[in-house]
Design a protein around this motif. Structure first.
Motif, PDB file in Angstrom:
ATOM      1  N   ARG A 238      21.302   4.623  22.632  1.00 23.41           N
ATOM      2  CA  ARG A 238      19.993   3.972  22.563  1.00 23.41           C
ATOM      3  C   ARG A 238      18.898   4.892  23.103  1.00 23.41           C
ATOM      4  O   ARG A 238      17.783   4.926  22.562  1.00 23.41           O
ATOM      5  N   LEU A 239      19.201   5.643  24.153  1.00 25.98           N
ATOM      6  CA  LEU A 239      18.201   6.542  24.726  1.00 25.98           C
ATOM      7  C   LEU A 239      18.026   7.812  23.899  1.00 25.98           C
ATOM      8  O   LEU A 239      16.957   8.419  23.892  1.00 25.98           O
ATOM      9  N   ARG A 240      19.087   8.206  23.196  1.00 21.03           N
ATOM     10  CA  ARG A 240      19.027   9.440  22.408  1.00 21.03           C
ATOM     11  C   ARG A 240      17.938   9.359  21.350  1.00 21.03           C
ATOM     12  O   ARG A 240      17.199  10.322  21.118  1.00 21.03           O
ATOM     13  N   THR A 241      17.809   8.211  20.710  1.00 23.36           N
ATOM     14  CA  THR A 241      16.802   8.073  19.658  1.00 23.36           C
ATOM     15  C   THR A 241      15.398   8.054  20.246  1.00 23.36           C
ATOM     16  O   THR A 241      14.447   8.495  19.592  1.00 23.36           O
ATOM     17  N   ARG A 242      15.267   7.567  21.470  1.00 24.54           N
ATOM     18  CA  ARG A 242      13.939   7.471  22.075  1.00 24.54           C
ATOM     19  C   ARG A 242      13.513   8.779  22.744  1.00 24.54           C
ATOM     20  O   ARG A 242      12.324   9.077  22.813  1.00 24.54           O
ATOM     21  N   LEU A 243      14.468   9.535  23.268  1.00 21.76           N
ATOM     22  CA  LEU A 243      14.152  10.811  23.899  1.00 21.76           C
ATOM     23  C   LEU A 243      14.226  11.982  22.922  1.00 21.76           C
ATOM     24  O   LEU A 243      13.892  13.109  23.282  1.00 21.76           O
ATOM     25  N   ARG A 244      14.708  11.684  21.726  1.00 23.88           N
ATOM     26  CA  ARG A 244      14.788  12.691  20.658  1.00 23.88           C
ATOM     27  C   ARG A 244      15.544  13.944  21.115  1.00 23.88           C
ATOM     28  O   ARG A 244      15.084  15.073  20.949  1.00 23.88           O
ATOM     29  N   GLY A 245      16.681  13.713  21.712  1.00 22.22           N
ATOM     30  CA  GLY A 245      17.508  14.826  22.159  1.00 22.22           C
ATOM     31  C   GLY A 245      18.819  14.330  22.726  1.00 22.22           C
ATOM     32  O   GLY A 245      19.105  13.124  22.748  1.00 22.22           O
ATOM     33  N   LYS A 246      19.627  15.263  23.197  1.00 24.99           N
ATOM     34  CA  LYS A 246      20.908  14.905  23.796  1.00 24.99           C
ATOM     35  C   LYS A 246      20.678  14.239  25.143  1.00 24.99           C
ATOM     36  O   LYS A 246      19.788  14.622  25.899  1.00 24.99           O
ATOM     37  N   VAL A 247      21.520  13.247  25.431  1.00 22.08           N
ATOM     38  CA  VAL A 247      21.378  12.461  26.660  1.00 22.08           C
ATOM     39  C   VAL A 247      22.745  12.295  27.319  1.00 22.08           C
ATOM     40  O   VAL A 247      23.725  11.979  26.642  1.00 22.08           O
ATOM     41  N   ALA A 248      22.788  12.535  28.625  1.00 19.59           N
ATOM     42  CA  ALA A 248      23.993  12.260  29.415  1.00 19.59           C
ATOM     43  C   ALA A 248      23.601  11.307  30.537  1.00 19.59           C
ATOM     44  O   ALA A 248      22.704  11.606  31.333  1.00 19.59           O
ATOM     45  N   VAL A 249      24.251  10.148  30.573  1.00 15.61           N
ATOM     46  CA  VAL A 249      23.908   9.111  31.541  1.00 15.61           C
ATOM     47  C   VAL A 249      25.044   8.957  32.544  1.00 15.61           C
ATOM     48  O   VAL A 249      26.214   8.910  32.171  1.00 15.61           O
ATOM     49  N   GLU A 250      24.674   8.883  33.814  1.00 16.71           N
ATOM     50  CA  GLU A 250      25.625   8.553  34.876  1.00 16.71           C
ATOM     51  C   GLU A 250      25.189   7.225  35.496  1.00 16.71           C
ATOM     52  O   GLU A 250      24.019   7.062  35.854  1.00 16.71           O
ATOM     53  N   ILE A 251      26.110   6.290  35.605  1.00  9.03           N
ATOM     54  CA  ILE A 251      25.814   4.970  36.152  1.00  9.03           C
ATOM     55  C   ILE A 251      26.212   4.926  37.626  1.00  9.03           C
ATOM     56  O   ILE A 251      27.282   5.411  38.006  1.00  9.03           O
ATOM     57  N   HIS A 252      25.352   4.361  38.459  1.00 12.32           N
ATOM     58  CA  HIS A 252      25.644   4.273  39.882  1.00 12.32           C
ATOM     59  C   HIS A 252      25.334   2.870  40.398  1.00 12.32           C
ATOM     60  O   HIS A 252      24.821   2.015  39.671  1.00 12.32           O
ATOM     61  N   ASP A 253      25.642   2.652  41.665  1.00 10.06           N
ATOM     62  CA  ASP A 253      25.403   1.370  42.313  1.00 10.06           C
ATOM     63  C   ASP A 253      24.623   1.577  43.608  1.00 10.06           C
ATOM     64  O   ASP A 253      24.901   0.950  44.629  1.00 10.06           O
ATOM     65  N   ASN A 254      23.659   2.504  43.569  1.00 16.68           N
ATOM     66  CA  ASN A 254      22.860   2.791  44.755  1.00 16.68           C
ATOM     67  C   ASN A 254      22.057   1.568  45.181  1.00 16.68           C
ATOM     68  O   ASN A 254      21.810   0.656  44.402  1.00 16.68           O
ATOM     69  N   THR A 255      21.612   1.602  46.414  1.00 13.74           N
ATOM     70  CA  THR A 255      20.825   0.487  46.935  1.00 13.74           C
ATOM     71  C   THR A 255      19.341   0.817  47.031  1.00 13.74           C
ATOM     72  O   THR A 255      18.537  -0.070  47.311  1.00 13.74           O
ATOM     73  N   HIS A 256      18.967   2.070  46.805  1.00 13.31           N
ATOM     74  CA  HIS A 256      17.557   2.427  46.963  1.00 13.31           C
ATOM     75  C   HIS A 256      16.976   3.061  45.696  1.00 13.31           C
ATOM     76  O   HIS A 256      16.116   2.490  45.043  1.00 13.31           O
ATOM     77  N   THR A 257      17.456   4.247  45.346  1.00 13.94           N
ATOM     78  CA  THR A 257      16.922   4.943  44.175  1.00 13.94           C
ATOM     79  C   THR A 257      17.589   4.422  42.919  1.00 13.94           C
ATOM     80  O   THR A 257      18.792   4.575  42.735  1.00 13.94           O
TER      81      THR A 257
ATOM     82  N   SER B 231       9.422   6.902  27.919  1.00 11.37           N
ATOM     83  CA  SER B 231       8.042   7.363  28.093  1.00 11.37           C
ATOM     84  C   SER B 231       7.819   7.912  29.495  1.00 11.37           C
ATOM     85  O   SER B 231       7.125   8.910  29.687  1.00 11.37           O
ATOM     86  N   PHE B 232       8.423   7.263  30.487  1.00  6.38           N
ATOM     87  CA  PHE B 232       8.295   7.732  31.867  1.00  6.38           C
ATOM     88  C   PHE B 232       8.991   9.080  32.050  1.00  6.38           C
ATOM     89  O   PHE B 232       8.464   9.978  32.720  1.00  6.38           O
ATOM     90  N   VAL B 233      10.169   9.229  31.461  1.00  5.77           N
ATOM     91  CA  VAL B 233      10.920  10.476  31.591  1.00  5.77           C
ATOM     92  C   VAL B 233      10.205  11.617  30.878  1.00  5.77           C
ATOM     93  O   VAL B 233      10.083  12.729  31.412  1.00  5.77           O
ATOM     94  N   ARG B 234       9.712  11.359  29.668  1.00 11.05           N
ATOM     95  CA  ARG B 234       9.083  12.420  28.878  1.00 11.05           C
ATOM     96  C   ARG B 234       7.707  12.810  29.404  1.00 11.05           C
ATOM     97  O   ARG B 234       7.375  13.987  29.504  1.00 11.05           O
ATOM     98  N   LYS B 235       6.889  11.811  29.764  1.00  9.69           N
ATOM     99  CA  LYS B 235       5.480  12.092  30.056  1.00  9.69           C
ATOM    100  C   LYS B 235       5.010  11.610  31.419  1.00  9.69           C
ATOM    101  O   LYS B 235       3.848  11.844  31.772  1.00  9.69           O
ATOM    102  N   GLY B 236       5.865  10.930  32.171  1.00 10.14           N
ATOM    103  CA  GLY B 236       5.433  10.362  33.436  1.00 10.14           C
ATOM    104  C   GLY B 236       4.388   9.293  33.256  1.00 10.14           C
ATOM    105  O   GLY B 236       3.485   9.133  34.088  1.00 10.14           O
ATOM    106  N   ASP B 237       4.477   8.542  32.170  1.00 10.30           N
ATOM    107  CA  ASP B 237       3.472   7.548  31.815  1.00 10.30           C
ATOM    108  C   ASP B 237       3.345   6.472  32.908  1.00 10.30           C
ATOM    109  O   ASP B 237       4.331   5.877  33.336  1.00 10.30           O
TER     110      ASP B 237
END
Length: 268
Positions: free
Chosen positions: A45-64, A96-102
């Motif tokens: 789903r993110l690959r089509t929006r970022l127009r490139g290769k995407v690697a996602v890591e899932i976490h269970d952090n409490t802050h970030t 949009s936030f990742v690409r341009k900091g919108d």
């Protein structure tokens, strides 16, 4: 007279029907396997929006809740598991936030995280600090002593936080910016950039950075009238001017920022 043989196969015979029944029951997928499936879906789903290769890591952090970086043609994102089933508008805002900091996308992400705080594990600050390696004593500046004296002088020793040098970030080439300090409201930990632990960095400048981060314990981040998160409210900025060497520290920063940007923190 021959002894009668003991019948040892009764129990074994009784297990056969149970075995056949067990094979007929549906097997529930393992939780980790489900996460992997959802993660791959999220990557597509993110690959089509970022127009490139995407690697996602899932976490269970409490802050970030999310971090990202660009490695040539690859986007690497670390996302809280609340994003696994995020709706399309949230994923579009994330892209949009990742690409341009919108800024508008950032505000939408903040609202989504706020609505889904139920999925964030809650640990006490003491529990969170147990998981951290705190290193407040440097070669040239002892952050623990600086913190204690500032706490007594400006806050009547009422601030209950911990302080440490943060890890040395790995960067290639010269830095263009530097985050000299940070404060985690969840763990109540102040982190100071190790580039400040140099003999040429005056103590009063380190004190100013520590003082600023202590103010974040007093003035928490809040939402502005436009719905965006404000981490430096006006009252914090006014309070900061009470620091005894405020103007001197500002002047030193303006004249010596290159010293911090060029610091080789892996050797500090």
């Amino acid at each position: 007279m021959a002894r009668a043989k003991k019948r040892k196969n009764i129990t074994r015979q009784r297990t056969y029907p149970a075995g056949r029944v067990a094979r007929q029951l549906p097997v529930a997928p393992e939780p980790n396997r489900l996460v992997k499936v959802w993660r791959r879906v999220l990557e597509r789903r993110l690959r089509t929006r970022l127009r490139g290769k995407v690697a996602v890591e899932i976490h269970d952090n409490t802050h970030t809740m999310l971090t990202f970086q660009r490695q040539r043609a690859l986007w690497r994102l670390r996302l809280h598991h609340m994003f696994l089933a995020a709706p399309d508008d949230v994923l579009q805002a994330l892209a949009s936030f990742v690409r341009k900091g919108d800024a508008d996308a950032s505000a939408l992400l903040d609202r989504y995280i706020e609505r889904n705080r139920i999925f964030i594990r809650r640990l006490s600050p003491a529990q969170m600090r147990k998981r951290l390696r705190l290193s407040p004593v440097g070669r040239y500046h002892d952050l623990g002593r600086i913190y204690e004296r500032l706490n007594e002088r400006y806050f009547q020793s009422r601030i209950d936080a911990a302080i440490t040098y943060g890890p040395a970030p790995r960067v290639k080439g010269p830095r263009k910016s530097i985050k000299m300090g940070s404060y985690s409201a969840d763990s109540k930990v102040i982190r100071i950039h190790p580039a400040l632990d140099q003999p040429l960095v005056p103590r009063y400048f380190v004190e100013w950075i520590v003082f600023h981060e202590m103010l974040h314990h007093v003035y928490r981040a809040r939402r502005g009238e436009d719905g965006r998160r404000c981490i430096h409210p006006p009252e914090l900025m006014e309070h900061e001017k009470r620091f005894h060497d405020y103007q001197r520290a500002l002047a030193w920063e303006r004249e010596n920022l290159d010293l911090l940007l060029c610091a080789r923190t892996e050797q500090l």
